[in-house]
Scaffold this motif. Structure first.
Motif, PDB file in Angstrom:
ATOM      1  N   GLY A  25     -23.321   1.218  66.912  1.00 27.53           N
ATOM      2  CA  GLY A  25     -22.971   1.811  65.623  1.00 27.53           C
ATOM      3  C   GLY A  25     -22.577   0.773  64.596  1.00 27.53           C
ATOM      4  O   GLY A  25     -22.936   0.877  63.415  1.00 27.53           O
ATOM      5  N   ILE A  26     -21.853  -0.246  65.036  1.00 28.98           N
ATOM      6  CA  ILE A  26     -21.466  -1.314  64.110  1.00 28.98           C
ATOM      7  C   ILE A  26     -22.696  -2.064  63.616  1.00 28.98           C
ATOM      8  O   ILE A  26     -22.829  -2.366  62.425  1.00 28.98           O
ATOM      9  CB  ILE A  26     -20.459  -2.271  64.785  1.00 28.98           C
ATOM     10  CG1 ILE A  26     -19.121  -1.558  64.983  1.00 28.98           C
ATOM     11  CG2 ILE A  26     -20.281  -3.543  63.975  1.00 28.98           C
ATOM     12  CD1 ILE A  26     -18.124  -2.336  65.801  1.00 28.98           C
ATOM     13  N   ALA A  27     -23.618  -2.363  64.517  1.00 28.64           N
ATOM     14  CA  ALA A  27     -24.825  -3.101  64.128  1.00 28.64           C
ATOM     15  C   ALA A  27     -25.690  -2.287  63.171  1.00 28.64           C
ATOM     16  O   ALA A  27     -26.155  -2.803  62.146  1.00 28.64           O
ATOM     17  CB  ALA A  27     -25.624  -3.479  65.375  1.00 28.64           C
ATOM     18  N   VAL A  28     -25.900  -1.009  63.472  1.00 30.16           N
ATOM     19  CA  VAL A  28     -26.725  -0.161  62.605  1.00 30.16           C
ATOM     20  C   VAL A  28     -26.049   0.030  61.249  1.00 30.16           C
ATOM     21  O   VAL A  28     -26.696  -0.051  60.198  1.00 30.16           O
ATOM     22  CB  VAL A  28     -27.012   1.194  63.290  1.00 30.16           C
ATOM     23  CG1 VAL A  28     -27.645   2.176  62.336  1.00 30.16           C
ATOM     24  CG2 VAL A  28     -27.880   0.989  64.516  1.00 30.16           C
ATOM     25  N   GLY A  29     -24.730   0.259  61.258  1.00 27.51           N
ATOM     26  CA  GLY A  29     -24.005   0.435  59.999  1.00 27.51           C
ATOM     27  C   GLY A  29     -24.022  -0.818  59.141  1.00 27.51           C
ATOM     28  O   GLY A  29     -24.179  -0.743  57.919  1.00 27.51           O
ATOM     29  N   SER A  30     -23.880  -1.980  59.765  1.00 25.08           N
ATOM     30  CA  SER A  30     -23.920  -3.235  59.007  1.00 25.08           C
ATOM     31  C   SER A  30     -25.300  -3.472  58.413  1.00 25.08           C
ATOM     32  O   SER A  30     -25.421  -3.919  57.263  1.00 25.08           O
ATOM     33  CB  SER A  30     -23.546  -4.407  59.919  1.00 25.08           C
ATOM     34  OG  SER A  30     -22.226  -4.279  60.368  1.00 25.08           O
ATOM     35  N   ALA A  31     -26.339  -3.175  59.183  1.00 26.74           N
ATOM     36  CA  ALA A  31     -27.695  -3.368  58.662  1.00 26.74           C
ATOM     37  C   ALA A  31     -27.969  -2.414  57.503  1.00 26.74           C
ATOM     38  O   ALA A  31     -28.551  -2.824  56.478  1.00 26.74           O
ATOM     39  CB  ALA A  31     -28.713  -3.149  59.784  1.00 26.74           C
TER      40      ALA A  31
END
Length: 115
Positions: A25-31
């Motif tokens: 979730g952190i990776a998708v949200g940051s992207a």
């Protein structure tokens, strides 16, 4: 000797799902936020941060379960007149408990920063 019981496989799996989902979730949200900021500049960044705060607030209120533990105000109002609060113990009991407690206060510093 006390040993901890083995965790059932379902409980271990239940803990593995959130542990795996949080970094995803952190990776998708940051992207996604990076793409929005690239397209809309600073204004988009502020809007993305505000939307994230609203989503967190909504999720917090949606996921919060009412607590079964009474609050301090409930404990105080529920006590009858003349009763002591549950955190006040008799002097005899405190005399037996106090030597078992670790010393309070700040630890002494050692090295160059010691006063």
């Amino acid at each position: 000797m006390y040993s901890l019981p083995m965790l059932p496989s379902r409980q271990a799996e239940a803990m593995a799902w959130p542990t795996s989902a949080i970094p995803i979730g952190i990776a998708v949200g940051s992207a996604a936020a990076g793409q929005i900021v690239d397209m809309a500049r600073a204004c988009g960044g502020y809007a993305c941060a505000a939307a994230a705060m609203l989503a967190c607030q909504f999720g917090l209120t949606w996921l919060t379960v009412p607590s079964s533990v009474p609050s301090l105000a409930v404990l105080i109002t529920a006590m009858r007149k003349g009763e002591q609060p549950p955190w006040i113990v008799p002097d005899e009991l405190w005399a037996r408990i106090e030597p078992l407690l670790p010393p309070s206060g700040r630890p002494q510093r050692q090295g160059r920063c010691s006063p």
